[in-house]
Design a protein around this motif. Structure first.
Motif, PDB file in Angstrom:
ATOM      1  N   ASP A   8      16.447   6.994   6.528  1.00  0.00           N
ATOM      2  CA  ASP A   8      15.643   5.918   6.444  1.00  0.00           C
ATOM      3  C   ASP A   8      14.764   5.955   5.095  1.00  0.00           C
ATOM      4  OD1 ASP A   8      14.125   3.654   8.148  1.00  0.00           O
ATOM      5  OD2 ASP A   8      12.617   4.662   6.924  1.00  0.00           O
ATOM      6  N   GLU A   9      14.701   4.940   4.186  1.00  0.00           N
ATOM      7  CA  GLU A   9      14.150   4.788   3.144  1.00  0.00           C
ATOM      8  C   GLU A   9      12.719   5.460   3.204  1.00  0.00           C
ATOM      9  OE1 GLU A   9      15.182   3.909   0.024  1.00  0.00           O
ATOM     10  OE2 GLU A   9      17.252   2.698   0.615  1.00  0.00           O
ATOM     11  N   ARG A  10      11.979   4.710   4.204  1.00  0.00           N
ATOM     12  CA  ARG A  10      10.548   5.010   4.265  1.00  0.00           C
ATOM     13  C   ARG A  10      10.368   6.442   4.581  1.00  0.00           C
ATOM     14  NH1 ARG A  10      10.199   0.471   8.279  1.00  0.00           N
ATOM     15  NH2 ARG A  10      11.885   1.866   8.541  1.00  0.00           N
ATOM     16  N   ASP A  11      11.231   6.794   5.491  1.00  0.00           N
ATOM     17  CA  ASP A  11      10.834   8.171   6.038  1.00  0.00           C
ATOM     18  C   ASP A  11      11.044   9.407   5.151  1.00  0.00           C
ATOM     19  OD1 ASP A  11      10.322   7.034   8.503  1.00  0.00           O
ATOM     20  OD2 ASP A  11      12.247   7.402   9.361  1.00  0.00           O
ATOM     21  N   PHE A  12      12.173   8.924   4.400  1.00  0.00           N
ATOM     22  CA  PHE A  12      12.592   9.808   3.122  1.00  0.00           C
ATOM     23  C   PHE A  12      11.453   9.711   2.206  1.00  0.00           C
ATOM     24  CE2 PHE A  12      14.521  10.643  -1.143  1.00  0.00           C
ATOM     25  CZ  PHE A  12      15.414  11.831  -0.854  1.00  0.00           C
ATOM     26  N   GLU A  13      10.955   8.869   1.853  1.00  0.00           N
ATOM     27  CA  GLU A  13       9.770   8.759   0.868  1.00  0.00           C
ATOM     28  C   GLU A  13       8.559   9.577   1.256  1.00  0.00           C
ATOM     29  OE1 GLU A  13       6.443   5.470  -0.983  1.00  0.00           O
ATOM     30  OE2 GLU A  13       8.671   4.666  -0.119  1.00  0.00           O
ATOM     31  N   PHE A  14       8.321   9.487   2.565  1.00  0.00           N
ATOM     32  CA  PHE A  14       7.354  10.077   3.358  1.00  0.00           C
ATOM     33  C   PHE A  14       7.572  11.592   3.183  1.00  0.00           C
ATOM     34  CE2 PHE A  14       4.388  11.248   6.620  1.00  0.00           C
ATOM     35  CZ  PHE A  14       3.188  10.685   6.283  1.00  0.00           C
ATOM     36  N   ALA A  15       8.686  11.973   3.766  1.00  0.00           N
ATOM     37  CA  ALA A  15       9.053  13.404   3.884  1.00  0.00           C
ATOM     38  C   ALA A  15       9.015  14.062   2.719  1.00  0.00           C
ATOM     39  CB  ALA A  15      10.427  13.474   4.794  1.00  0.00           C
ATOM     40  N   THR A  16       9.570  13.503   1.688  1.00  0.00           N
ATOM     41  CA  THR A  16       9.443  13.831   0.163  1.00  0.00           C
ATOM     42  C   THR A  16       8.078  14.329  -0.035  1.00  0.00           C
ATOM     43  OG1 THR A  16      11.340  12.485  -0.166  1.00  0.00           O
ATOM     44  CG2 THR A  16      10.431  13.587  -2.065  1.00  0.00           C
ATOM     45  N   LYS A  17       7.565  13.314  -0.094  1.00  0.00           N
ATOM     46  CA  LYS A  17       5.827  13.351  -0.430  1.00  0.00           C
ATOM     47  C   LYS A  17       5.122  14.757   0.471  1.00  0.00           C
ATOM     48  CE  LYS A  17       1.485  10.622  -0.882  1.00  0.00           C
ATOM     49  NZ  LYS A  17       0.906   9.482  -0.745  1.00  0.00           N
ATOM     50  N   TYR A  18       5.487  14.794   1.457  1.00  0.00           N
ATOM     51  CA  TYR A  18       4.946  15.874   2.531  1.00  0.00           C
ATOM     52  C   TYR A  18       5.513  17.168   2.535  1.00  0.00           C
ATOM     53  CZ  TYR A  18       0.973  12.368   2.741  1.00  0.00           C
ATOM     54  OH  TYR A  18       0.023  11.658   2.596  1.00  0.00           O
ATOM     55  N   ILE A  47       0.968  -1.080   0.075  1.00  0.00           N
ATOM     56  CA  ILE A  47       0.105   0.069   0.131  1.00  0.00           C
ATOM     57  C   ILE A  47       0.855   1.387  -0.016  1.00  0.00           C
ATOM     58  CG2 ILE A  47      -1.905  -0.999   1.136  1.00  0.00           C
ATOM     59  CD1 ILE A  47      -1.168   0.117   3.553  1.00  0.00           C
ATOM     60  N   GLU A  48       0.370   2.247  -0.696  1.00  0.00           N
ATOM     61  CA  GLU A  48       1.101   3.477  -0.739  1.00  0.00           C
ATOM     62  C   GLU A  48       1.215   4.269   0.503  1.00  0.00           C
ATOM     63  OE1 GLU A  48      -0.167   6.331  -3.696  1.00  0.00           O
ATOM     64  OE2 GLU A  48       1.394   7.544  -3.049  1.00  0.00           O
ATOM     65  N   LYS A  49       2.341   4.892   0.990  1.00  0.00           N
ATOM     66  CA  LYS A  49       2.519   5.233   2.193  1.00  0.00           C
ATOM     67  C   LYS A  49       1.846   6.655   2.209  1.00  0.00           C
ATOM     68  CE  LYS A  49       6.861   3.335   2.956  1.00  0.00           C
ATOM     69  NZ  LYS A  49       6.323   2.246   2.077  1.00  0.00           N
ATOM     70  N   HIS A  50       0.851   7.026   2.980  1.00  0.00           N
ATOM     71  CA  HIS A  50       0.424   8.324   3.248  1.00  0.00           C
ATOM     72  C   HIS A  50       0.269   8.489   4.643  1.00  0.00           C
ATOM     73  CE1 HIS A  50      -4.019   7.220   3.402  1.00  0.00           C
ATOM     74  NE2 HIS A  50      -3.552   6.244   2.933  1.00  0.00           N
ATOM     75  N   GLY A  51      -0.185   9.849   5.126  1.00  0.00           N
ATOM     76  CA  GLY A  51      -0.378  10.359   6.435  1.00  0.00           C
ATOM     77  C   GLY A  51      -1.178  11.525   6.396  1.00  0.00           C
ATOM     78  N   VAL A  52      -1.380  11.928   7.747  1.00  0.00           N
ATOM     79  CA  VAL A  52      -2.076  13.270   7.793  1.00  0.00           C
ATOM     80  C   VAL A  52      -1.642  13.967   8.925  1.00  0.00           C
ATOM     81  CG1 VAL A  52      -3.874  12.036   9.041  1.00  0.00           C
ATOM     82  CG2 VAL A  52      -4.243  14.372   8.300  1.00  0.00           C
ATOM     83  N   ALA A  53      -1.185  15.303   8.956  1.00  0.00           N
ATOM     84  CA  ALA A  53      -0.632  15.973  10.010  1.00  0.00           C
ATOM     85  C   ALA A  53      -1.791  16.238  11.258  1.00  0.00           C
ATOM     86  CB  ALA A  53       0.038  17.420   9.625  1.00  0.00           C
TER      87      ALA A  53
END
Length: 855
Positions: free
Chosen positions: A375-385, A331-337
């Motif tokens: 960290d790979e995942r954190d990088f992906e997430f931070a780049t996205k948001y 599943i694609e990583k996403h989140g909400v502040a």
RNA sequence: GCGAAAGUGGCGGAAUUGGCAGACGCACCAGACUUAGGAUCUGGCGGGGUAACCCAUGGGGGUUCGAGUCCCCCCUUUCGCACCA
């Protein structure tokens, strides 16, 4: 032995000349008839239970415990079983012949859902269905000639076995190793029961590959396997008799990870958010805190924020769905502040708190610090948001700044205040200490392994020996009231809840403490409880005062060789290791591990695919045995592939092995009389064809003995026996003309039968008798190879020119370099090949080859 | 994505330490025997070539007197793990 007029040998002791006379009278009548021989010996073996029985320790023989995984009594053996047991039986027979005190038992993993399903379908009580299946499969095993000690048979669904499950449960309850808690559990709608984590494969039920496992909140019994997590992990390093593959799988499953827990504080409140990280050295690069959607704190945030609530709910639903379909990683990583902030305790920095769909509530603390730079995942997430990415680790080697994310731990800290310049490793240690002394964290080891959920809402299993009393709460059933018997006459329906809950006579009891009305626990135990310790029961199957005797366990354990399918690498084999340690801590056993050596055999496939009803490629063992005999079926199962590889079942191959056994049969029968005449005589100075045959015999013996001792390539053992037979058959003219003295004839045929005995026990038994030998071939001494006689006196040595084969020269086997070289140079083919060329170098490997380097 | 194992004739497989590639068996072909059989026995059987020889162990490179085997890169298959912080 003819089809007609054969007298069962069980009735009349064998006439030594029976076969031979038959042969003389009517050569065509002399036909290898596996059905007849096998029936005869099956009866004899059944009448002689001591044959396959283990002896007491006082026998003085070295012990050898060989065990094959016990089957579920489905009613039919499949080819995988046949292969598994053929391997184990060959080994057991070999060890018997080597003079060991062999324990070779068999039993039935007899509780489980199929019995209930069958009950629903055919209206047969699960017990009847199961026992009938056991009887049928036992017949199949006996028909196959498997040498089990049936006096030690274990059937897990009978009270004399499962009472000890209950007894162990109580001991574990006393030690706090069995406990109850409400938790999110795996629920298979098809089984209508809870499953252990180990029983969920890619989000689906291990029994129903099309059924998606749901998550439910239920109160369940658990075994605290995590208490032994470290020990189970460390023990793997010492299990060098186990396949590396299995050890790796268990290591991954236990999933130990060392790290640090750190409390971030929630801005504007005293609340703490504890995160788990393996890289506390990167904490100055933490630019957000991420919470699992189901994290307790998130509920607080959403209480006053309907928009956030909706977004979080959506993530929970998404995680649930992903978990159920097994593509959690996809599943694609996403989140909400959340709009809230957390304070980093090391530097007082304020970072935003997010809720993210890739954070799992049940791993670690359900919260992480996000370090995008490393960290790979954190990088992906931070780049996205668009969250800040801050580099805090530089490569130890210096040089150019690497591209982010830089995840290596070969680095030094930068942008980390007073800790700059520390290595990652040193910083982890240092920061951990600071957290501990500042009381905002600690070193922490996290495991992927979870406690073993053992409650099942099913009927056909061991009742959990617990009583719920309104006054006294949870009350264990006293030992003297064991077993808690499973009620026999019960209607099986597919309604929800535990079937036992609908049996008032079972449920309603007196509380053992206060004597008041109370209710029994109605869940039953996972069937993996049964199989976790069954092999201890074999050594003392009739014991009615303990699960087994301590002394006996000390003698027989650990199992010397365990054999089964790799599909149990996690489930059964990890539970068994856990159970063994629990028993050790109860003072029942001394060994830490159940089995010294483990062998995982390959699958049996057909036409490149696993046998399955849906593919219609199932081969029935009964069919094979009926057509070609048990010996041929078993021997083919060993011959067609090395035991650890997958085996492609080809019926023509079984026919080939059957033909081979027919050749052996005729060969021995034809020369049995001459062989018998040579009994007790010694062989003197063999020469010519006699020497040649004896040599081959000793070579074959050496090869097979060696294979049993280590490599287990039984396919080549069978091939070696075939070669020996081919050689004997090729010398048929000489044998018939009496050129081989009776003593040698006796030795040759006798040894052939001995070598055959582990692989084709029926033919071997019959021919053993035919050769006039006394006693069971199984208890005859395994032949010993004489290296002097096995040695060739002449060998063929290849001669190469520039590494390419030119010819082969014959030399004496001990020939030295010089002799070899001379022989090679003298050869006419070599001569013509090197004519007009310069020899630069001659490589001579005595006994191996000559290579001329020419130009 | 990560990790492991494997890839050799028409097929299953052999070659245990770097030393004759294809043992053993199946299938197939030819022959013998024969009250014809799904029996038994004999011989043949990787590819090319009349032959001498040449080519061949998933592909490409390398080390070596010599590589299926050791090293590097790639391909394929199977299995295990996979947001594990």
């Amino acid at each position: 032995m003819g089809r007609r007029g054969a007298v069962s040998a069980a009735e009349s002791p064998a006439s030594p000349h029976r076969l031979h006379l038959k042969l003389m009278a009517d050569e065509k009548e002399f036909r290898y008839d596996p059905a007849e021989i096998e029936t005869k010996w099956q009866q004899r073996w059944a009448a002689d239970p001591a044959l396959y029985a283990a002896e007491p320790a006082a026998s003085g023989k070295p012990k050898y415990y060989v065990l094959e995984m016990l089957p579920y009594p489905s009613g039919q053996l499949h080819m995988g079983h046949v292969r598994n047991y053929s391997i184990g039986d060959a080994l057991a027979r070999h060890m018997w012949m080597r003079g060991y005190n062999v324990l070779h038992p068999m039993g039935w993993d007899a509780f489980g859902l199929p019995a209930e399903n069958a009950a629903l379908k055919n209206n047969t009580p699960p017990r009847d269905w199961t026992l009938a299946n056991i009887a049928a499969m036992k017949r199949q095993m006996q028909r196959l000639g498997l040498g089990y000690d049936w006096a030690t048979e274990v059937t897990t669904c009978l009270p004399d076995y499962y009472r000890w499950n209950q007894w162990f449960f109580l001991r574990m309850y006393e030690k706090g190793l069995a406990y109850r808690k409400k938790s999110k559990v795996n629920w298979c709608p098809e089984c209508a029961t809870v499953l252990a984590n180990e029983q969920v494969i890619d989000g689906r039920c291990w029994r129903h590959e099309d059924t998606i496992v749901e998550q439910r909140d239920l109160v369940q019994w658990f075994f605290r396997i995590t208490e032994y997590a470290d020990e189970l992990l460390e023990g793997l390093d010492k299990l060098d008799g186990w396949p590396e593959k299995v050890r790796t799988m268990q290591r991954n499953w236990i999933g130990r990870s060392e790290g640090t827990e750190v409390d971030f504080s929630l801005e504007g409140s005293g609340e703490k958010i504890r995160v788990f990280t393996t890289r506390v050295d990167t904490i100055f690069g933490a630019t957000s805190v991420q919470l699992a959607p189901e994290h307790a704190l998130v509920a607080n945030f959403t209480a006053s924020d309907a928009v956030l609530r909706a977004q979080v709910d959506e993530m929970i639903a998404e995680q649930k769905k992903a978990r159920e379909t097994g593509d959690i990683g996809a599943i694609e990583k996403h989140g909400v502040a959340t709009g809230k902030f957390a304070i980093n305790p090391y530097n007082g920095e304020k970072v935003p708190i997010w809720v993210a769909n890739y954070i799992l509530a049940d791993y670690g603390t359900g919260a992480i610090m996000s370090v995008p730079a490393h960290d790979e995942r954190d990088f992906e997430f931070a780049t996205k948001y668009g969250i800040e990415i801050r580099r805090v680790i530089a490569p130890a080697a210096g040089g150019e700044e690497p591209e982010l994310p830089f995840v290596s731990e070969e680095g030094v800290l930068v942008n980390s205040g007073e800790y700059d310049g520390l290595s990652c490793e040193a910083a982890q240690k240092k920061l951990q200490e600071i957290a501990a002394s500042g009381v905002f964290g600690e070193a922490k080891v996290t495991f992927r392994l979870k406690d073993w959920g053992v409650s099942r809402q099913r009927y056909w299993g061991t009742p959990i020996p617990m009583i719920h009393c309104e006054k006294d709460g949870m009350v264990p059933v006293p030992d003297d009231q064991l077993p808690v018997l499973l009620p026999e006459q019960i209607e099986i329906t597919q309604q929800g809840g535990s079937p036992l809950g609908r049996v008032p006579e079972f449920v309603n009891v007196e509380c053992p403490k206060c004597g008041g009305a109370a209710k029994r626990e109605t869940d039953t135990m996972d069937t993996f409880v049964d199989s976790s310790w069954y092999f201890y029961r074999y050594i003392d199957a009739k014991n009615s005062t303990a699960p087994f005797g301590r002394e006996l366990a000390g003698y027989w354990f650990p199992i010397d060789q365990y054999i089964g399918g790799v599909e149990h690498a996690i489930l059964h084999l990890i539970y068994s290791r856990f159970w063994t340690r629990v028993m050790r801590d109860l003072g029942l056993t001394k060994n830490n591990e159940p089995a010294e050596r483990l062998f995982t055999q390959g699958m049996v496939i057909k036409d490149g695919a696993k046998m399955s009803k849906s593919k219609g490629n199932v081969v029935s063992p009964d069919d094979m045995v009926a057509r070609y005999g048990a010996d041929a079926t078993r021997m083919y199962a060993l011959f067609a592939a090395p035991p650890d590889r997958d085996l492609d079942w080809q019926e023509d191959g079984v026919a080939g092995v059957s033909r081979f056994l027919g050749r052996v049969w005729r060969l021995v029968a034809k020369h049995a009389e001459a062989a018998r005449a040579g009994r007790g005589q010694s062989i003197e100075a063999p020469q010519g064809v006699t020497l040649k045959l004896l040599r081959k015999m000793h070579q074959t013996t050496a090869k097979i003995t060696q294979d049993f001792e280590g490599r287990w390539h039984f396919n080549t053992c069978v091939a070696a026996i075939m070669m020996l037979v081919n050689e004997l058959q090729g010398a048929d003219a000489e044998l018939s003309a009496g050129e081989v003295p009776p003593a040698a004839m006796h030795e040759l045929l006798r040894t052939l039968v001995l070598l055959l005995a582990p692989f084709a026990p029926f033919v071997a038994a019959e021919l053993w008798e035919e050769l006039g030998e006394e006693g069971a071939v199984l208890r005859a001494a395994w032949p010993v190879s004489d290296p002097e006689l096995a040695k060739e006196d002449e060998i063929e040595v290849p001669v190469q020119a520039n590494g390419k084969l030119v010819t082969v020269v014959r030399v004496e086997s001990g020939a030295d370099q010089e002799t070899l070289k001379k022989a090679a140079m003298a050869d006419s083919k070599v001569q013509s090949r090197i004519e007009g060329k310069t020899i630069i170098k001659v490589i001579v490997v005595p006994g191996k080859l000559v290579n001329l380097v020419v130009r």
